[in-house]
Write a protein that holds these residues in place. Structure first.
Motif, PDB file in Angstrom:
ATOM      1  N   GLU A  35       1.002   0.533   9.382  1.00  0.00           N
ATOM      2  CA  GLU A  35       0.947  -0.776  10.026  1.00  0.00           C
ATOM      3  C   GLU A  35       2.290  -1.160  10.629  1.00  0.00           C
ATOM      4  O   GLU A  35       2.360  -1.813  11.675  1.00  0.00           O
ATOM      5  CB  GLU A  35       0.514  -1.843   9.024  1.00  0.00           C
ATOM      6  CG  GLU A  35       0.287  -3.218   9.658  1.00  0.00           C
ATOM      7  CD  GLU A  35      -0.301  -4.232   8.701  1.00  0.00           C
ATOM      8  OE1 GLU A  35      -0.872  -5.225   9.182  1.00  0.00           O
ATOM      9  OE2 GLU A  35      -0.203  -4.042   7.467  1.00  0.00           O
ATOM     10  N   SER A  36       3.367  -0.719  10.001  1.00  0.00           N
ATOM     11  CA  SER A  36       4.708  -1.165  10.407  1.00  0.00           C
ATOM     12  C   SER A  36       5.380  -0.265  11.425  1.00  0.00           C
ATOM     13  O   SER A  36       6.231  -0.725  12.188  1.00  0.00           O
ATOM     14  CB  SER A  36       5.609  -1.282   9.168  1.00  0.00           C
ATOM     15  OG  SER A  36       5.073  -2.193   8.237  1.00  0.00           O
ATOM     16  N   SER A  64      -9.843   9.437   2.326  1.00  0.00           N
ATOM     17  CA  SER A  64      -9.944   8.877   0.978  1.00  0.00           C
ATOM     18  C   SER A  64      -8.538   8.561   0.480  1.00  0.00           C
ATOM     19  O   SER A  64      -7.641   9.403   0.577  1.00  0.00           O
ATOM     20  CB  SER A  64     -10.599   9.884   0.023  1.00  0.00           C
ATOM     21  OG  SER A  64     -11.897  10.217   0.446  1.00  0.00           O
ATOM     22  N   VAL A  65      -8.356   7.348  -0.042  1.00  0.00           N
ATOM     23  CA  VAL A  65      -7.058   6.959  -0.593  1.00  0.00           C
ATOM     24  C   VAL A  65      -7.074   7.219  -2.094  1.00  0.00           C
ATOM     25  O   VAL A  65      -7.963   6.729  -2.805  1.00  0.00           O
ATOM     26  CB  VAL A  65      -6.749   5.477  -0.308  1.00  0.00           C
ATOM     27  CG1 VAL A  65      -5.396   5.091  -0.902  1.00  0.00           C
ATOM     28  CG2 VAL A  65      -6.757   5.212   1.200  1.00  0.00           C
ATOM     29  N   LEU A  66      -6.135   8.010  -2.585  1.00  0.00           N
ATOM     30  CA  LEU A  66      -6.091   8.348  -4.009  1.00  0.00           C
ATOM     31  C   LEU A  66      -5.787   7.110  -4.849  1.00  0.00           C
ATOM     32  O   LEU A  66      -5.008   6.246  -4.432  1.00  0.00           O
ATOM     33  CB  LEU A  66      -5.028   9.420  -4.271  1.00  0.00           C
ATOM     34  CG  LEU A  66      -5.264  10.775  -3.601  1.00  0.00           C
ATOM     35  CD1 LEU A  66      -4.070  11.690  -3.824  1.00  0.00           C
ATOM     36  CD2 LEU A  66      -6.534  11.418  -4.129  1.00  0.00           C
ATOM     37  N   SER A  67      -6.364   7.042  -6.018  1.00  0.00           N
ATOM     38  CA  SER A  67      -6.144   5.905  -6.917  1.00  0.00           C
ATOM     39  C   SER A  67      -5.094   6.207  -7.978  1.00  0.00           C
ATOM     40  O   SER A  67      -4.877   5.403  -8.881  1.00  0.00           O
ATOM     41  CB  SER A  67      -7.458   5.514  -7.600  1.00  0.00           C
ATOM     42  OG  SER A  67      -7.968   6.598  -8.351  1.00  0.00           O
ATOM     43  N   SER A  72      -0.763  -0.556   1.856  1.00  0.00           N
ATOM     44  CA  SER A  72      -1.277  -1.909   1.612  1.00  0.00           C
ATOM     45  C   SER A  72      -2.806  -1.893   1.585  1.00  0.00           C
ATOM     46  O   SER A  72      -3.446  -0.890   1.943  1.00  0.00           O
ATOM     47  CB  SER A  72      -0.806  -2.860   2.716  1.00  0.00           C
ATOM     48  OG  SER A  72      -1.395  -2.504   3.958  1.00  0.00           O
ATOM     49  N   THR A  73      -3.396  -3.004   1.180  1.00  0.00           N
ATOM     50  CA  THR A  73      -4.858  -3.112   1.183  1.00  0.00           C
ATOM     51  C   THR A  73      -5.401  -2.945   2.597  1.00  0.00           C
ATOM     52  O   THR A  73      -6.405  -2.260   2.815  1.00  0.00           O
ATOM     53  CB  THR A  73      -5.291  -4.478   0.608  1.00  0.00           C
ATOM     54  OG1 THR A  73      -4.889  -4.541  -0.763  1.00  0.00           O
ATOM     55  CG2 THR A  73      -6.798  -4.648   0.684  1.00  0.00           C
ATOM     56  N   GLU A 100      -4.920  -8.960  -0.909  1.00  0.00           N
ATOM     57  CA  GLU A 100      -5.530  -9.846   0.076  1.00  0.00           C
ATOM     58  C   GLU A 100      -6.169  -9.039   1.204  1.00  0.00           C
ATOM     59  O   GLU A 100      -5.556  -8.139   1.778  1.00  0.00           O
ATOM     60  CB  GLU A 100      -4.469 -10.782   0.664  1.00  0.00           C
ATOM     61  CG  GLU A 100      -5.020 -11.749   1.704  1.00  0.00           C
ATOM     62  CD  GLU A 100      -3.940 -12.620   2.298  1.00  0.00           C
ATOM     63  OE1 GLU A 100      -4.261 -13.387   3.231  1.00  0.00           O
ATOM     64  OE2 GLU A 100      -2.784 -12.530   1.847  1.00  0.00           O
ATOM     65  N   MET A 101      -7.408  -9.370   1.538  1.00  0.00           N
ATOM     66  CA  MET A 101      -8.104  -8.715   2.644  1.00  0.00           C
ATOM     67  C   MET A 101      -7.980  -9.577   3.889  1.00  0.00           C
ATOM     68  O   MET A 101      -8.149 -10.789   3.840  1.00  0.00           O
ATOM     69  CB  MET A 101      -9.572  -8.484   2.290  1.00  0.00           C
ATOM     70  CG  MET A 101      -9.782  -7.542   1.121  1.00  0.00           C
ATOM     71  SD  MET A 101     -11.503  -7.128   0.861  1.00  0.00           S
ATOM     72  CE  MET A 101     -11.392  -6.118  -0.622  1.00  0.00           C
TER      73      MET A 101
END
Length: 275
Positions: free
Chosen positions: A113-114, A159-162, A146-147, A50-51
């Motif tokens: 975020e947390s 860059s976030v690794l996949s 998270s997204t 979810e965005m």
């Protein structure tokens, strides 16, 4: 030089946490059973798809505030002075060699975020890139990202690794692995993937003090830890460790206590143990 005693922040798993010892059934000789580690690289994507633009905006603002706080701090001034000291700057120069840029890989950052500590850790990595023109692309991975966090990381130039590499990135080019407060097994995976003096000469690790791990094993005499941390313990012969000063405030202490720079060199008669 060794860092101060390590108190791991609550935002991440305790790197000194014991494994479970599995005992055999009655009538058989006691045998220590050590769990096997996952070695396969796994494709990854955030569990939540979810965005939420509002969440992204709030988190991005938190990160900008955090970076500004760091940039104006005594802690940050001390750390950059340490990096520019001739003894350490020569090591970075030798590490980079003919490469134009030193790649940066961030493992196990946690939830930005947390919690504040992961935000401070990421903020420091971003400042290192901004202030030092020889730092290249920043790649980030943590399976709990998270997204929303992934979007913010991209906005900050990362860059976030996949794929989940399990920490097993082989350093083809000179690489700074930024891993404050990761689990010991992640450092051990990284060392195992780069085992050999030639490979480790291309690696610098910012993370938990390896000297502290050695002290923990010496005091506990845990066979499981000796096995699970065997590369951390065996690399000491070619490791030069520089602890960082985290005495400036409680929040910087929580985010970076027990952290050190680790350089690896087989010069001056040093040798790498066989495993």
């Amino acid at each position: 030089m060794a860092a101060s005693a390590k108190v791991i922040a609550p935002e991440k798993s305790n790197p000194t946490e014991e494994w479970t010892v599995v005992l055999p059934r009655r009538g058989r000789k006691n045998k220590l059973v050590i769990p096997k580690r996952e070695k396969e690289v796994q494709l990854w994507k955030p569990l939540d798809l979810e965005m939420d633009p509002e969440r992204e905006s709030k988190l991005l603002q938190k990160m900008h505030t955090c970076i500004e706080k760091l940039e104006n701090s005594e802690f940050c001034n001390s750390l950059f002075a340490q990096m520019q000291d001739p003894e350490m700057s020569d090591k970075f120069l030798k590490l980079s060699g003919t490469a134009k840029k030193l790649e940066m890989v961030i493992y196990g950052i946690g939830s930005i975020e947390s919690f504040e500590s992961p935000r401070l850790q990421l903020g420091l990595a971003i400042l290192i890139k901004r202030k030092l023109d020889w730092i290249g692309e920043i790649q980030v991975f943590d399976p709990i990202i998270s997204t929303t966090e992934s979007k913010v990381l991209t906005s900050l130039g990362c860059s976030v690794l996949s794929v989940n590499e399990q920490g097993r990135r082989k350093a083809i080019e000179p690489t700074l692995f930024f891993m404050p407060h990761c689990e010991a097994e992640l450092y051990d995976n990284l060392l195992e993937a780069n085992w050999g003096a030639d490979n480790l000469n291309r690696v610098v690790i910012f993370g938990n003090s390896f000297g502290q791990y050695e002290q923990i094993v010496s005091l506990s005499q845990s066979l499981i830890r000796k096995h699970s941390w065997r590369h951390i313990l065996a690399v000491k012969g070619i490791t030069e460790e520089f602890g960082i000063d985290t005495s400036f405030s409680d929040e910087f202490f929580r985010a970076f206590n027990g952290s050190s720079w680790h350089f690896f060199s087989s010069g001056n008669g040093a040798h790498l143990e066989k495993i």
